[in-house]
Design a protein around this motif. Sequence first.
Motif, PDB file in Angstrom:
ATOM      1  N   ALA A 130       0.807  -1.220   0.000  1.00 17.76           N
ATOM      2  CA  ALA A 130       0.000   0.000   0.000  1.00 17.76           C
ATOM      3  C   ALA A 130       0.840   1.269   0.000  1.00 17.76           C
ATOM      4  O   ALA A 130       0.314   2.362  -0.247  1.00 17.76           O
ATOM      5  N   PHE A 131       2.144   1.160   0.262  1.00 14.52           N
ATOM      6  CA  PHE A 131       2.970   2.351   0.430  1.00 14.52           C
ATOM      7  C   PHE A 131       3.062   3.129  -0.882  1.00 14.52           C
ATOM      8  O   PHE A 131       3.160   2.553  -1.966  1.00 14.52           O
ATOM      9  N   ALA A 132       2.999   4.454  -0.767  1.00 14.75           N
ATOM     10  CA  ALA A 132       3.026   5.324  -1.956  1.00 14.75           C
ATOM     11  C   ALA A 132       4.419   5.335  -2.574  1.00 14.75           C
ATOM     12  O   ALA A 132       5.362   5.889  -1.999  1.00 14.75           O
ATOM     13  N   LEU A 133       4.541   4.734  -3.736  1.00 17.52           N
ATOM     14  CA  LEU A 133       5.819   4.631  -4.438  1.00 17.52           C
ATOM     15  C   LEU A 133       5.609   4.883  -5.919  1.00 17.52           C
ATOM     16  O   LEU A 133       4.470   4.874  -6.407  1.00 17.52           O
ATOM     17  N   SER A 134       6.699   5.075  -6.631  1.00 16.06           N
ATOM     18  CA  SER A 134       6.617   5.147  -8.084  1.00 16.06           C
ATOM     19  C   SER A 134       6.295   3.755  -8.626  1.00 16.06           C
ATOM     20  O   SER A 134       6.420   2.750  -7.926  1.00 16.06           O
ATOM     21  N   ALA A 135       5.902   3.690  -9.886  1.00 16.36           N
ATOM     22  CA  ALA A 135       5.531   2.407 -10.482  1.00 16.36           C
ATOM     23  C   ALA A 135       6.692   1.417 -10.438  1.00 16.36           C
ATOM     24  O   ALA A 135       6.511   0.238 -10.106  1.00 16.36           O
ATOM     25  N   SER A 136       7.892   1.872 -10.771  1.00 15.73           N
ATOM     26  CA  SER A 136       9.049   0.961 -10.767  1.00 15.73           C
ATOM     27  C   SER A 136       9.388   0.505  -9.357  1.00 15.73           C
ATOM     28  O   SER A 136       9.793  -0.652  -9.143  1.00 15.73           O
ATOM     29  N   GLN A 137       9.230   1.394  -8.377  1.00 16.20           N
ATOM     30  CA  GLN A 137       9.498   1.016  -6.994  1.00 16.20           C
ATOM     31  C   GLN A 137       8.462   0.013  -6.488  1.00 16.20           C
ATOM     32  O   GLN A 137       8.791  -0.912  -5.734  1.00 16.20           O
ATOM     33  N   GLN A 138       7.214   0.176  -6.911  1.00 15.40           N
ATOM     34  CA  GLN A 138       6.178  -0.782  -6.528  1.00 15.40           C
ATOM     35  C   GLN A 138       6.510  -2.174  -7.064  1.00 15.40           C
ATOM     36  O   GLN A 138       6.355  -3.181  -6.355  1.00 15.40           O
ATOM     37  N   VAL A 139       6.966  -2.235  -8.299  1.00 14.43           N
ATOM     38  CA  VAL A 139       7.346  -3.528  -8.883  1.00 14.43           C
ATOM     39  C   VAL A 139       8.486  -4.153  -8.086  1.00 14.43           C
ATOM     40  O   VAL A 139       8.483  -5.367  -7.806  1.00 14.43           O
ATOM     41  N   LEU A 140       9.455  -3.344  -7.691  1.00 15.83           N
ATOM     42  CA  LEU A 140      10.588  -3.837  -6.903  1.00 15.83           C
ATOM     43  C   LEU A 140      10.102  -4.426  -5.584  1.00 15.83           C
ATOM     44  O   LEU A 140      10.539  -5.523  -5.181  1.00 15.83           O
ATOM     45  N   VAL A 141       9.216  -3.723  -4.905  1.00 14.62           N
ATOM     46  CA  VAL A 141       8.677  -4.213  -3.629  1.00 14.62           C
ATOM     47  C   VAL A 141       7.928  -5.523  -3.835  1.00 14.62           C
ATOM     48  O   VAL A 141       8.060  -6.478  -3.052  1.00 14.62           O
ATOM     49  N   GLN A 142       7.126  -5.598  -4.886  1.00 10.99           N
ATOM     50  CA  GLN A 142       6.389  -6.833  -5.173  1.00 10.99           C
ATOM     51  C   GLN A 142       7.342  -7.998  -5.432  1.00 10.99           C
ATOM     52  O   GLN A 142       7.104  -9.125  -4.979  1.00 10.99           O
TER      53      GLN A 142
END
Length: 772
Positions: A383-395
């Motif tokens: 749920a954390f507010a991140l850029s699209a590329s950062q969200q992919v990294l977290v996933q």
Amino acid sequence: MKLIDLLAEEVRASAAYNSNVQAAPSVILWTDKLRQWESALPLLQAAMPELVVLGDYAPQLKKGPAIWVKCVVERALSEVELPSDRTPIVYLPGVERRDMRAIADCPEALKPLAELQYRGCWWIYNNSGRDWVVNAFLVSSNGGVGLDVAKDEKTQQAMLRVLNEILESEREELSNRRLEAADFNKLVSSDPVRDLLSWMNDSKSCRERWDASRWQALAGICETEYHFSLEQDGELTAAELLCQRQSIWDSVWQRYTESCQHYPYLPQLLLKVQPDLAASGESYPAINVSEEQYLEQMLQKLLEQGAAQIRQSLQALEQRHAQRRTWIWSELGLAPMAGVLEHLSQVAEKTTKVFAGADAEEMAAQYRDHYWQADDQMLKALAFALSASQQVLVQQILALIYTPWLDEVTCNFQGVVKSKGYPGSNQVNEATAEYAVAGEVVFFVDGLRYDIAQRLNQALQRLGAVTLSANWAALPSVTATAKAAVTPVHNRLTGRTTDRDFEPSLLDDDKDFSAYYLKKFLQEKGWQYLEEGDSGDPASNAWVQSGDIDKEGHVKGLKLAARIDTLLAEVVERVEELLSAGWRKIRIVTDHGWMLTPAPMVKVELAKHLTETRWSRCAVIKDSVDSGYQQVGWYWNSAVSIAMAPGACSFKAGQHYDHGGLSLQECLTPVIEVRSTQAPVTTSAISATLSDLRWLGLTCKVQAQTSAEGVLAVLRTHPADPDSEITKRKPLKEGKCTLLVDDQYEGTSAVLVLLDGQGNVLAKKPTLVGDE
């Protein structure tokens, strides 16, 4: 409250709508023919990040021509991100409402925006169609501040000249006195620290709008107290002094940390300051940026490691970067990687051990005591507010440490169920047992997973005595089967081998159980079925259902994580409304949990010819043949054999979210009880029943049956809140009365309430002001 915050509330409130009869407005249009608000745009956009401006192309300022604004509102441009939970606001300087009314005559430059008036709403002065000019907002007590402002030209000119300072002022500072030019001018020199920060935030704008006296006053203060020259040294020198925080500049820094949201451009200036080797990142944003870049690079390298090494690396990174979450840059959203690292490191810690147990109850006890936090932290990371590329990294990181843990724990759970049995199969469903004779509501929330219920449990604490326990879902853990099992009428249902889609039948008929029969059987049992907005009669029992967690999961997949707190807030609001209406106990139940994986679940093959019905996590097997997977009996008829997807796998490809399987996340369900700690409301000796409610324009015609005289009628926006009344109270005469409503409330959702002489609510009915 600062005036800028009040202004933001009022602009946003113009998007309020009745969801029963209206669609949500897609945009708020703010016209300003005289361009009075334009000078305060940086401040306005800091307070309302959803604000977009019509003008010359400057995307960094969320400003551009009409077609660009239209694209931003439709969220079609990646260069500008608007908050997903806010209705976009379009500020139109130099434009008035009538410029857009007739599309054929609309100026060419405005035509791309003209159609928004039909899908959006206006922020206009008291529904008059006129712009909210600054003076009107300051003096109006209806949608404004309610100040006493002199009308002479000097005062009006001073008011516009110091608009930013006015908006940054507390309401109490300006109330209870007549404001004239001198009062507004005092705002200029009364707070030099604010002026200094404002100048550093946007020096060009400040120089253009400040008059000579104000500029000269600040220049003199800077030379004598802050030891630099505005014109000769410039804002970069001021930025260096602010970052160093020496002597008097430390107080400036403290002021900045207290009100940093009002200076949105200042971090960009401070980034130009190069720190020395001994500098602290607490006041040097360049250090924070460097650390963010380093952290992202280190997280990217984790993808090359094994799960155990990833966990160790995350803990080491957390030790290095945790302090940055206490810095101002984190509050400003400039340290997102440090923010999400907290949750990633927690997932790493909570998933270090793959737990098991002697039976399902022992595993459930461990999950309730500790391991639910792994699921909760995983959702918070997503749920954390991140850029699209950062969200992919977290996933990707979560897929390496969380999903294998989830799969192994689920396999362990399935193993103990296979050997020791499923606890929910033969037990009385605790969620439907031992109701209070009266005053108890059963509140059904679809898809309230146990870890999410922990958040809800905390949010409800302020409302009364709250307890959280656990229950087992009926198998398979899908809504059709499991919701029916937790209704107070489950004894009227059965399962037949011919039933499809896991839906039970009526015990005395072969018809499918449906919403119609739920309401019918509840009524026969003496229970109320409360529709949205209805609070019912606490003298008996009631069933309420609300919350869209499961629906949002199926529609949004991974994006559900960012919506959970909003969905839970709606549940809390409904509980509060029911308690205010006099209910003594609310029992929150659910049907099932769910499984959410950061990468799509691994698909396993199940031959189609073996199945009657096949969903992602479960399937009905024809003639109970051996499917090769673990099989359980249907809750409603054990002769129906259901295959369960193994571990965290799926019978369908591409699934991030689903339920129906055999896991703690899907099967261990919460039960939350909320008991009112307020003294019971004394039952009135007078009774009243609403017979009719009709609108003639803005006149509400009321007709009711009462047992005695003295009953009053009134319209409120919240039924239990006297402060929300939008009409005068009128006594019923021979059961009738007429209520007159101001035109500002036209189209507003309201509730007609009948009261006794002590103000106790006797009856209520939701309505829409002016509804024909």
